[in-house]
Design a protein around this motif. Structure first.
Motif, short mmCIF file in Angstrom:
data_model
loop_
_atom_site.label_atom_id
_atom_site.label_comp_id
_atom_site.label_asym_id
_atom_site.label_seq_id
_atom_site.Cartn_x
_atom_site.Cartn_y
_atom_site.Cartn_z
N ARG A 4 6.24 11.49 7.14
CA ARG A 4 7.68 11.20 6.97
C ARG A 4 8.02 9.85 7.60
O ARG A 4 8.71 9.02 7.01
CB ARG A 4 8.51 12.33 7.59
CG ARG A 4 9.99 12.23 7.36
CD ARG A 4 10.76 13.44 7.90
NE ARG A 4 10.45 13.74 9.29
CZ ARG A 4 9.70 14.78 9.71
NH1 ARG A 4 9.18 15.63 8.86
NH2 ARG A 4 9.47 14.95 11.01
N GLU A 5 7.49 9.59 8.82
CA GLU A 5 7.78 8.33 9.52
C GLU A 5 7.19 7.12 8.81
O GLU A 5 7.81 6.06 8.78
CB GLU A 5 7.23 8.38 10.95
CG GLU A 5 8.00 9.28 11.89
CD GLU A 5 7.34 9.40 13.26
OE1 GLU A 5 6.30 8.76 13.51
OE2 GLU A 5 7.88 10.15 14.09
N GLU A 6 5.99 7.26 8.26
CA GLU A 6 5.30 6.11 7.68
C GLU A 6 5.63 5.87 6.21
O GLU A 6 5.71 4.73 5.76
CB GLU A 6 3.78 6.27 7.81
CG GLU A 6 3.30 6.21 9.24
CD GLU A 6 1.78 6.31 9.36
OE1 GLU A 6 1.08 6.48 8.34
OE2 GLU A 6 1.30 6.23 10.51
N THR B 224 8.08 7.87 4.21
CA THR B 224 9.42 8.35 3.83
C THR B 224 9.41 9.51 2.84
O THR B 224 10.40 9.71 2.12
CB THR B 224 10.32 7.21 3.30
OG1 THR B 224 9.88 6.80 2.01
CG2 THR B 224 10.34 6.02 4.26
N VAL B 225 8.33 10.29 2.78
CA VAL B 225 8.29 11.47 1.92
C VAL B 225 8.05 12.70 2.79
O VAL B 225 7.57 12.60 3.92
CB VAL B 225 7.20 11.39 0.83
CG1 VAL B 225 7.48 10.26 -0.14
CG2 VAL B 225 5.81 11.25 1.43
N TYR C 171 3.75 16.35 -2.07
CA TYR C 171 4.93 15.82 -1.38
C TYR C 171 6.15 15.80 -2.28
O TYR C 171 6.05 15.88 -3.51
CB TYR C 171 4.66 14.40 -0.85
CG TYR C 171 4.47 13.36 -1.92
CD1 TYR C 171 5.54 12.58 -2.36
CD2 TYR C 171 3.23 13.13 -2.51
CE1 TYR C 171 5.38 11.61 -3.34
CE2 TYR C 171 3.06 12.18 -3.50
CZ TYR C 171 4.14 11.42 -3.91
OH TYR C 171 3.97 10.48 -4.89
N GLY D 266 9.76 13.48 -2.85
CA GLY D 266 10.36 12.19 -2.55
C GLY D 266 9.61 11.06 -3.23
O GLY D 266 8.72 11.29 -4.05
N SER E 146 7.69 2.63 5.32
CA SER E 146 8.80 2.61 6.26
C SER E 146 8.79 1.30 7.05
O SER E 146 7.93 0.45 6.84
CB SER E 146 8.67 3.79 7.23
OG SER E 146 7.61 3.52 8.15
N SER E 147 9.68 1.20 8.01
CA SER E 147 9.76 -0.03 8.81
C SER E 147 8.51 -0.26 9.66
O SER E 147 8.23 -1.38 10.04
CB SER E 147 10.99 0.01 9.70
OG SER E 147 10.92 1.12 10.57
#
Length: 134
Positions: free
Chosen positions: A52-54, A56-57, A92, A94, A99-100
């Motif tokens: 999720r952090e890396e 975004t899914v 997954y 999404g 990500s940032s």
């Protein structure tokens, strides 16, 4: 001297014979997406959070399945840290997006094996042997 063990989990996502890899900001090496656990997290909790952090899914927990566990030294010095990478498949929800904290993502074939760290190369070898990676 006992080597330091770096315990990580990674998400193995293969599409059309290529595996998803990510390059974190400030680094020049690609990795299988994932990372280190925080506190008493389980492999699944770490995997869900890191993906999720890396990327975004959201991984779908009931589809997550163990793909293998690999260990390799971080460097070639005696007593170098050892990375243990527990790998998991999973579907997954999404749209995949860096990500940032991720500079870029790429889909690697076996020919790109030298662009990833030694522990990731062990996974590449197994995936190639299984016919999953072209």
């Amino acid at each position: 001297m006992v080597a330091v063990l770096i315990d990580t989990v990674a998400w193995v996502r293969i599409e059309e014979g290529r595996i998803l890899c990510a390059r974190p900001r400030g680094k020049d090496v690609f990795y299988i997406p994932g990372g280190k656990r925080e506190g008493a997290e389980t492999d699944l909790e770490t995997l869900l959070r890191e993906v999720r952090e890396e990327l975004t899914v959201g991984l779908i927990p009931e589809t997550v399945a163990h793909a293998g566990t690999y260990e390799a030294p971080v460097g070639d010095r005696p007593g170098a840290a050892v990375v243990r990478m527990s790998c998991y498949y999973g579907d997954y929800r999404g749209t995949l997006a860096a990500s940032s904290e991720i500079e870029e993502t790429a889909w690697f074939s076996f020919a790109d094996r030298e662009l990833v760290p030694p522990v990731d190369q062990l996974l590449f070898d197994d995936l190639k042997a299984a016919g999953a990676l072209r």
